[in-house]
Structures are given as structure tokens and as C-alpha cells.
Motif scaffolding. Sequence first.
Motif, PDB file in Angstrom:
ATOM      1  N   HIS A 108       0.809  -1.211   0.000  1.00  0.00           N
ATOM      2  CA  HIS A 108       0.000   0.000   0.000  1.00  0.00           C
ATOM      3  C   HIS A 108       0.848   1.271   0.000  1.00  0.00           C
ATOM      4  N   GLN A 109       1.998   1.196   0.599  1.00  0.00           N
ATOM      5  CA  GLN A 109       2.847   2.388   0.681  1.00  0.00           C
ATOM      6  C   GLN A 109       3.764   2.544  -0.519  1.00  0.00           C
ATOM      7  N   ALA A 110       3.827   1.548  -1.365  1.00  0.00           N
ATOM      8  CA  ALA A 110       4.677   1.637  -2.552  1.00  0.00           C
ATOM      9  C   ALA A 110       4.222   2.800  -3.432  1.00  0.00           C
ATOM     10  N   PRO A 111       5.161   3.516  -4.045  1.00  0.00           N
ATOM     11  CA  PRO A 111       4.779   4.641  -4.906  1.00  0.00           C
ATOM     12  C   PRO A 111       3.998   4.169  -6.129  1.00  0.00           C
ATOM     13  N   TRP A 112       3.176   5.070  -6.649  1.00  0.00           N
ATOM     14  CA  TRP A 112       2.391   4.773  -7.837  1.00  0.00           C
ATOM     15  C   TRP A 112       3.201   5.078  -9.089  1.00  0.00           C
ATOM     16  N   GLU A 113       2.787   4.450 -10.195  1.00  0.00           N
ATOM     17  CA  GLU A 113       3.383   4.693 -11.520  1.00  0.00           C
ATOM     18  C   GLU A 113       4.851   4.293 -11.584  1.00  0.00           C
ATOM     19  N   ALA A 114       5.255   3.280 -10.819  1.00  0.00           N
ATOM     20  CA  ALA A 114       6.654   2.836 -10.835  1.00  0.00           C
ATOM     21  C   ALA A 114       6.714   1.351 -10.509  1.00  0.00           C
ATOM     22  N   ASP A 115       7.694   0.657 -11.096  1.00  0.00           N
ATOM     23  CA  ASP A 115       7.940  -0.735 -10.733  1.00  0.00           C
ATOM     24  C   ASP A 115       8.675  -0.767  -9.395  1.00  0.00           C
ATOM     25  N   VAL A 116       8.114  -1.502  -8.437  1.00  0.00           N
ATOM     26  CA  VAL A 116       8.700  -1.594  -7.096  1.00  0.00           C
ATOM     27  C   VAL A 116       8.924  -3.065  -6.768  1.00  0.00           C
ATOM     28  N   GLU A 117      10.154  -3.446  -6.517  1.00  0.00           N
ATOM     29  CA  GLU A 117      10.460  -4.823  -6.146  1.00  0.00           C
ATOM     30  C   GLU A 117      10.151  -5.011  -4.663  1.00  0.00           C
ATOM     31  N   ILE A 118       9.021  -5.648  -4.392  1.00  0.00           N
ATOM     32  CA  ILE A 118       8.619  -5.885  -3.005  1.00  0.00           C
ATOM     33  C   ILE A 118       9.435  -7.030  -2.411  1.00  0.00           C
ATOM     34  N   THR A 119       9.631  -8.089  -3.216  1.00  0.00           N
ATOM     35  CA  THR A 119      10.532  -9.192  -2.867  1.00  0.00           C
ATOM     36  C   THR A 119      11.240  -9.598  -4.156  1.00  0.00           C
ATOM     37  N   PRO A 120      12.254 -10.443  -4.078  1.00  0.00           N
ATOM     38  CA  PRO A 120      12.899 -10.913  -5.313  1.00  0.00           C
ATOM     39  C   PRO A 120      11.954 -11.661  -6.252  1.00  0.00           C
ATOM     40  N   HIS A 121      10.799 -12.095  -5.731  1.00  0.00           N
ATOM     41  CA  HIS A 121       9.842 -12.846  -6.545  1.00  0.00           C
ATOM     42  C   HIS A 121       8.596 -12.046  -6.900  1.00  0.00           C
ATOM     43  N   PHE A 122       8.486 -10.818  -6.439  1.00  0.00           N
ATOM     44  CA  PHE A 122       7.239 -10.071  -6.647  1.00  0.00           C
ATOM     45  C   PHE A 122       7.539  -8.601  -6.883  1.00  0.00           C
ATOM     46  N   THR A 123       7.216  -8.144  -8.101  1.00  0.00           N
ATOM     47  CA  THR A 123       7.374  -6.738  -8.461  1.00  0.00           C
ATOM     48  C   THR A 123       5.996  -6.136  -8.682  1.00  0.00           C
ATOM     49  N   LEU A 124       5.764  -4.977  -8.086  1.00  0.00           N
ATOM     50  CA  LEU A 124       4.457  -4.329  -8.098  1.00  0.00           C
ATOM     51  C   LEU A 124       4.511  -3.028  -8.883  1.00  0.00           C
ATOM     52  N   ARG A 125       3.481  -2.810  -9.704  1.00  0.00           N
ATOM     53  CA  ARG A 125       3.297  -1.516 -10.359  1.00  0.00           C
ATOM     54  C   ARG A 125       1.844  -1.095 -10.170  1.00  0.00           C
ATOM     55  N   LYS A 126       1.619  -0.007  -9.468  1.00  0.00           N
ATOM     56  CA  LYS A 126       0.280   0.520  -9.230  1.00  0.00           C
ATOM     57  C   LYS A 126       0.035   1.705 -10.156  1.00  0.00           C
ATOM     58  N   VAL A 127      -1.112   1.686 -10.823  1.00  0.00           N
ATOM     59  CA  VAL A 127      -1.449   2.735 -11.780  1.00  0.00           C
ATOM     60  C   VAL A 127      -2.781   3.350 -11.368  1.00  0.00           C
ATOM     61  N   GLN A 128      -2.785   4.648 -11.105  1.00  0.00           N
ATOM     62  CA  GLN A 128      -4.016   5.326 -10.700  1.00  0.00           C
ATOM     63  C   GLN A 128      -4.663   5.953 -11.921  1.00  0.00           C
ATOM     64  N   THR A 129      -5.624   5.253 -12.471  1.00  0.00           N
ATOM     65  CA  THR A 129      -6.310   5.733 -13.669  1.00  0.00           C
ATOM     66  C   THR A 129      -7.639   5.012 -13.793  1.00  0.00           C
ATOM     67  N   ASP A 130      -8.427   5.427 -14.758  1.00  0.00           N
ATOM     68  CA  ASP A 130      -9.729   4.835 -15.042  1.00  0.00           C
ATOM     69  C   ASP A 130      -9.559   3.806 -16.158  1.00  0.00           C
ATOM     70  N   VAL A 131      -9.717   2.533 -15.836  1.00  0.00           N
ATOM     71  CA  VAL A 131      -9.493   1.495 -16.835  1.00  0.00           C
ATOM     72  C   VAL A 131     -10.486   1.625 -17.990  1.00  0.00           C
ATOM     73  N   GLY A 132     -11.623   2.257 -17.739  1.00  0.00           N
ATOM     74  CA  GLY A 132     -12.610   2.433 -18.794  1.00  0.00           C
ATOM     75  C   GLY A 132     -12.157   3.351 -19.909  1.00  0.00           C
ATOM     76  N   THR A 133     -11.082   4.094 -19.693  1.00  0.00           N
ATOM     77  CA  THR A 133     -10.587   5.030 -20.708  1.00  0.00           C
ATOM     78  C   THR A 133      -9.305   4.548 -21.375  1.00  0.00           C
ATOM     79  N   ILE A 134      -8.856   3.344 -21.028  1.00  0.00           N
ATOM     80  CA  ILE A 134      -7.569   2.857 -21.527  1.00  0.00           C
ATOM     81  C   ILE A 134      -7.777   1.906 -22.704  1.00  0.00           C
TER      82      ILE A 134
END
Length: 221
Positions: A108-134
Amino acid sequence: MNRIIEKTEDGSATLYVPELNEHYHSVKGARTESQHIFIDMGLKASTAGFPHVLEIGFGTGLNALLTLEAAEEERRHVHYTTIELYPLAWEEVDALQYSNHPLFEALHQAPWEADVEITPHFTLRKVQTDVGTIGGDRLLSINRSPFDVVYFDAFAPEKQPELWKEEVFRSIYAAMSAEGILTTYCAKGVVRRMLQAIGFRVERLPGPPGGKREILRGRKE
């Protein structure tokens, strides 16, 4: 929107939104539902060695947490992209007491719009946008690689009809890899027929224990 914490039948909690008369998870079991629909029927059904996962609706982060746990257990590298227009505050999620996993807050605290390596096996990218417009091209540009697994976990069609339009699913289909998998809790006939018309090979699968009778899984053909 106001959100109220409610216990579900498996002992885990969910959030209820009075304005929508909608819960974030099944009242029959929040954790049980997410594990069955998205992890067991989605992630674990994919043969991709390094699966790229797309989640529609980050919400409480429960699906991401369960995926992280599965990645660590199987020592399988997962790149996880999640799209959420209205993120919840960590304090609100923390009150649900989903897990004492030390990395749950990190999701939850990971920054948005960036790839963040949470563990060596899990990389997270959070995108704040409306999927209906993509569009499909935009989805691909977000990740730079086709998605092997899609968790479609938006609110129900009657609550958020704009997210269940055919053009949304066509964009997702275009951004998926060959034999990519999409899972959703919604088994309505209109949704099943729409997925089939787009090109998915759709299966009706048993729902989670004690919960919905059926769920849907589509494979890209």
C-alpha cells in the motif's frame, strides 16, 4: 464514499459501501473468495514461467497480498500491475486486519506509476487511472509486456456498468499474451456471451466454498 467494516463468514473482513449497497468482497468469505477465484483459478492455472498479472481494482490489496504469498511459496517470479482510480488509505485497510505479513503495508505504501520490487519474486506496479478510458495499446505501454493473467475484480456490473463494457474487455484482450487467462467472480450470462464474442474461450467453474455457485474463466484464443 463511506465504508463500513463487516466480518464475512470465513472470519476475514470486508468493506461495505452504503451508497452503492456493495461489498468489496463476498460476505461468504473475503479471503476464501479471493484465493479461489484469482489465485487458484487464475495464477495457478497459468503455465507462464514469469507471469505478468493485471488486476482491475486494487481495492484493499487482498488479491495482491495473496499473489505475493503464492509467488514466495512457489518461488515463482510475478510482475503485478494493478489499476485503481480511487485508492484506499492504508489506515482504512489496516483496520481490516487481513494479515500481519510485514510486506502487506509495503504494497500500500509503494509509490504509484513505478515498478517496485517488493521481494525478489514479486514486483508491483500501481497505476491510478480509469481502466474504462484505456485502450489496448495503452495497457501494453503501462507494462511493456503482454499480460498472462488478468484478475477482473471491479464492483458488480449493475454498480459500475462503465467498467463492464465490451470495449474495456476488448482492450484487455488485446493486451494479453497467447493463452492468457482472465478470471472474474461475475458469471452473468451477458458477461459470458460478451467474453465469447470478443474471442475468449470461456469456462464456467465452481465458485468458492460456501459462496457463488459459478465463476468465469476466459482463455485467449
